[in-house]
Design a protein around this motif. Structure first.
Motif, PDB file in Angstrom:
ATOM      1  N   UNK A 111      -5.890   1.900   0.088  1.00  0.00           N
ATOM      2  CA  UNK A 111      -5.744   3.162  -0.632  1.00  0.00           C
ATOM      3  C   UNK A 111      -6.670   3.221  -1.844  1.00  0.00           C
ATOM      4  N   UNK A 112      -7.146   4.422  -2.171  1.00  0.00           N
ATOM      5  CA  UNK A 112      -8.003   4.599  -3.348  1.00  0.00           C
ATOM      6  C   UNK A 112      -7.184   4.705  -4.634  1.00  0.00           C
ATOM      7  N   UNK A 113      -5.863   4.872  -4.518  1.00  0.00           N
ATOM      8  CA  UNK A 113      -5.002   4.931  -5.691  1.00  0.00           C
ATOM      9  C   UNK A 113      -4.704   6.331  -6.191  1.00  0.00           C
ATOM     10  N   UNK A 114      -5.093   7.351  -5.420  1.00  0.00           N
ATOM     11  CA  UNK A 114      -4.918   8.731  -5.884  1.00  0.00           C
ATOM     12  C   UNK A 114      -3.445   9.073  -6.125  1.00  0.00           C
ATOM     13  N   UNK A 115      -2.585   8.653  -5.228  1.00  0.00           N
ATOM     14  CA  UNK A 115      -1.164   8.976  -5.387  1.00  0.00           C
ATOM     15  C   UNK A 115      -0.599   8.342  -6.659  1.00  0.00           C
ATOM     16  N   UNK A 116      -0.983   7.112  -6.920  1.00  0.00           N
ATOM     17  CA  UNK A 116      -0.519   6.435  -8.134  1.00  0.00           C
ATOM     18  C   UNK A 116      -1.034   7.159  -9.380  1.00  0.00           C
ATOM     19  N   UNK A 117      -2.317   7.493  -9.346  1.00  0.00           N
ATOM     20  CA  UNK A 117      -2.949   8.143 -10.499  1.00  0.00           C
ATOM     21  C   UNK A 117      -2.293   9.485 -10.799  1.00  0.00           C
ATOM     22  N   UNK A 118      -2.071  10.279  -9.771  1.00  0.00           N
ATOM     23  CA  UNK A 118      -1.565  11.637  -9.964  1.00  0.00           C
ATOM     24  C   UNK A 118      -0.095  11.700 -10.336  1.00  0.00           C
ATOM     25  N   UNK A 119       0.645  10.638 -10.040  1.00  0.00           N
ATOM     26  CA  UNK A 119       2.082  10.655 -10.349  1.00  0.00           C
ATOM     27  C   UNK A 119       2.431   9.825 -11.580  1.00  0.00           C
ATOM     28  N   UNK A 130       1.497   6.585 -12.389  1.00  0.00           N
ATOM     29  CA  UNK A 130       1.538   5.121 -12.278  1.00  0.00           C
ATOM     30  C   UNK A 130       0.112   4.564 -12.353  1.00  0.00           C
ATOM     31  N   UNK A 131      -0.565   4.904 -13.392  1.00  0.00           N
ATOM     32  CA  UNK A 131      -1.985   4.585 -13.487  1.00  0.00           C
ATOM     33  C   UNK A 131      -2.290   3.086 -13.543  1.00  0.00           C
ATOM     34  N   UNK A 132      -1.558   2.294 -14.309  1.00  0.00           N
ATOM     35  CA  UNK A 132      -1.859   0.851 -14.295  1.00  0.00           C
ATOM     36  C   UNK A 132      -1.712   0.235 -12.903  1.00  0.00           C
ATOM     37  N   UNK A 184      -5.417  -2.383  -9.513  1.00  0.00           N
ATOM     38  CA  UNK A 184      -5.763  -3.345  -8.458  1.00  0.00           C
ATOM     39  C   UNK A 184      -6.427  -2.682  -7.247  1.00  0.00           C
ATOM     40  N   UNK A 185      -6.081  -1.437  -6.972  1.00  0.00           N
ATOM     41  CA  UNK A 185      -6.710  -0.719  -5.866  1.00  0.00           C
ATOM     42  C   UNK A 185      -8.151  -0.352  -6.208  1.00  0.00           C
ATOM     43  N   UNK A 186      -8.385  -0.028  -7.461  1.00  0.00           N
ATOM     44  CA  UNK A 186      -9.750   0.238  -7.920  1.00  0.00           C
ATOM     45  C   UNK A 186     -10.604  -1.015  -7.756  1.00  0.00           C
ATOM     46  N   UNK A 187     -10.057  -2.152  -8.167  1.00  0.00           N
ATOM     47  CA  UNK A 187     -10.782  -3.420  -8.058  1.00  0.00           C
ATOM     48  C   UNK A 187     -11.046  -3.777  -6.596  1.00  0.00           C
ATOM     49  N   UNK A 188     -10.063  -3.539  -5.747  1.00  0.00           N
ATOM     50  CA  UNK A 188     -10.232  -3.847  -4.325  1.00  0.00           C
ATOM     51  C   UNK A 188     -11.309  -2.950  -3.702  1.00  0.00           C
ATOM     52  N   UNK A 189     -11.285  -1.675  -4.053  1.00  0.00           N
ATOM     53  CA  UNK A 189     -12.291  -0.749  -3.537  1.00  0.00           C
ATOM     54  C   UNK A 189     -13.691  -1.208  -3.951  1.00  0.00           C
ATOM     55  N   UNK A 190     -13.854  -1.534  -5.215  1.00  0.00           N
ATOM     56  CA  UNK A 190     -15.164  -1.961  -5.714  1.00  0.00           C
ATOM     57  C   UNK A 190     -15.627  -3.234  -5.021  1.00  0.00           C
ATOM     58  N   UNK A 191     -14.708  -4.147  -4.788  1.00  0.00           N
ATOM     59  CA  UNK A 191     -15.050  -5.413  -4.129  1.00  0.00           C
ATOM     60  C   UNK A 191     -15.389  -5.193  -2.656  1.00  0.00           C
ATOM     61  N   UNK A 211     -14.832   8.945  -7.561  1.00  0.00           N
ATOM     62  CA  UNK A 211     -15.946   9.283  -8.442  1.00  0.00           C
ATOM     63  C   UNK A 211     -15.488   9.725  -9.831  1.00  0.00           C
ATOM     64  N   UNK A 212     -14.378  10.430  -9.895  1.00  0.00           N
ATOM     65  CA  UNK A 212     -13.943  10.968 -11.178  1.00  0.00           C
ATOM     66  C   UNK A 212     -12.955  10.059 -11.903  1.00  0.00           C
ATOM     67  N   UNK A 213     -12.048   9.451 -11.152  1.00  0.00           N
ATOM     68  CA  UNK A 213     -10.929   8.769 -11.796  1.00  0.00           C
ATOM     69  C   UNK A 213     -10.987   7.247 -11.781  1.00  0.00           C
ATOM     70  N   UNK A 214     -11.739   6.650 -10.855  1.00  0.00           N
ATOM     71  CA  UNK A 214     -11.905   5.192 -10.938  1.00  0.00           C
ATOM     72  C   UNK A 214     -12.567   4.789 -12.259  1.00  0.00           C
ATOM     73  N   UNK A 215     -13.607   5.484 -12.720  1.00  0.00           N
ATOM     74  CA  UNK A 215     -14.159   5.126 -14.027  1.00  0.00           C
ATOM     75  C   UNK A 215     -13.161   5.295 -15.165  1.00  0.00           C
ATOM     76  N   UNK A 216     -12.299   6.302 -15.071  1.00  0.00           N
ATOM     77  CA  UNK A 216     -11.282   6.521 -16.104  1.00  0.00           C
ATOM     78  C   UNK A 216     -10.312   5.356 -16.153  1.00  0.00           C
TER      79      UNK A 216
END
Length: 246
Positions: A41-49, A51-53, A57-64, A84-89
Motif C-alpha cells: 500500500x502507498x499509505x493513502x488510507x492512513x494519511x487521509x484518516x 494515522x500519518x505516522x 513505514x509504507x513510504x519507506x517500503x515504497x522508496x526501497x 507525489x504529493x504526500x510522501x514528501x510531506x
C-alpha cells in the motif's frame, strides 16, 4: 528504460485486469515492464484518516521497492497523487534525512499511466480499437490533483472506431472519496445519484476513468438502477480489451 508497474492495493485486489492492460499497452509500444513483488500500500488510507505516522513505514517500503527503476507507472491517479504529493510531506515530518532524500529522488519518477504515455513516451496513438460509445469521467485526483487535463481525451481520441460522448457536469465529484463514502454516506449517495443521472444522460455504453475506485462507486450505482452502462478503466480501452468491460 527500466519500468515498474505500481498496481495499487485496489487494483491488485479487485481489478487485476487493469494492471495487465497497462503491461499490454506498454509491451505493444516496445517496452518491458517489471512487477516488484515487494510492493504494498502507498499509505493513502492512513494519511487521509489521520494515522500519518503509521504511513511512514509504507513510504519507506515504497522508496526501497522502486529505488532502481527509471519510471514507476500506476493506473491510479489517486495513488500517484498520494506518492507525489504526500510522501514528501510524511518524510519531512516524521522520517530521517536519508529517507527524505530517497523520497525526493524517487517522486519525479512516479507517473500516472496516461501522463506516462503522453509526456514521457510522447505517444497518443497506442494502436487500440474499441467500437463503442464511450464517456470519460475525470476523477477528482486526476483533474484537481494531477491536472491530467486533455491527456486522457487525446489518448481516447486516437482509438479506432470509438465514439466519444460528454457527461454533463463531467468535472463534478462522484461522491466516493475513499472513507468519505463511509463517513458521509448520505451525502455520498446524493452525489452519486447526480453523477449516475449525468452518465445515463450522456448516452454512453461505457464509462471510463483513470481510477477504478470511482468507477466501482459509479458502476455500483448504475447497476442498482438497472442501467446497461458499463464501467471500464481507460487502460483496458487502450489495450483494446473490450471484453473486459464490467
Amino acid at each position: 528504460m527500466r519500468i515498474a508497474l505500481f498496481i495499487t492495493c485496489f487494483n491488485d485486489t479487485l481489478f487485476p485486469g487493469t494492471g495487465r492492460a497497462v503491461v499490454e499497452v506498454l509491451e505493444r509500444l516496445g517496452h518491458t515492464v517489471d512487477f516488484p513483488q515487494e510492493q504494498t500500500c502507498c499509505g493513502q488510507m492512513h494519511f487521509n484518516t489521520g494515522y500519518r505516522p503509521d504511513a511512514v513505514p509504507l513510504v519507506a517500503r515504497f522508496a526501497r521497492t522502486f529505488a532502481d527503476y527509471d519510471a514507476i507507472v500506476t493506473p491510479s491517479a489517486s495513488c500517484a497523487g498520494m506518492v507525489r504529493e504526500n510522501h514528501p510531506v510524511l518524510a519531512a515530518q516524521y522520517a530521517p534525512a536519508a529517507l527524505q532524500r530517497h523520497v525526493a529522488d524517487l517522486v519525479p519518477r512516479v507517473h500516472e499511466f496516461t501522463e506516462f504515455l503522453t509526456d514521457v513516451l510522447g505517444v497518443t496513438d497506442v494502436g487500440a480499437r474499441f467500437p463503442h460509445k464511450v464517456a470519460y469521467h475525470p476523477t477528482c485526483h486526476s483533474l484537481r490533483g494531477l491536472h491530467l487535463g486533455e491527456r486522457p481525451y487525446e489518448l481516447l481520441s486516437a482509438v479506432r472506431d470509438i465514439e466519444l460522448v460528454e457527461v454533463p457536469a463531467a468535472d463534478s465529484c462522484c461522491g466516493f472519496g475513499g472513507t468519505f463514502a463511509v463517513k458521509n454516506a448520505d451525502t455520498s449517495a446524493a452525489m452519486l445519484a447526480d453523477k449516475t443521472d449525468a452518465v445515463r444522460a450522456s448516452g454512453a455504453e461505457v464509462l471510463c476513468a483513470a481510477d477504478n475506485s470511482c468507477l466501482l462507486h459509479i458502476g455500483g450505482g448504475l447497476s442498482r438502477q438497472g442501467s446497461a452502462v458499463r464501467t471500464m478503466h481507460l487502460a483496458e480501452i487502450l489495450a483494446g480489451s473490450e471484453g473486459a468491460a464490467r
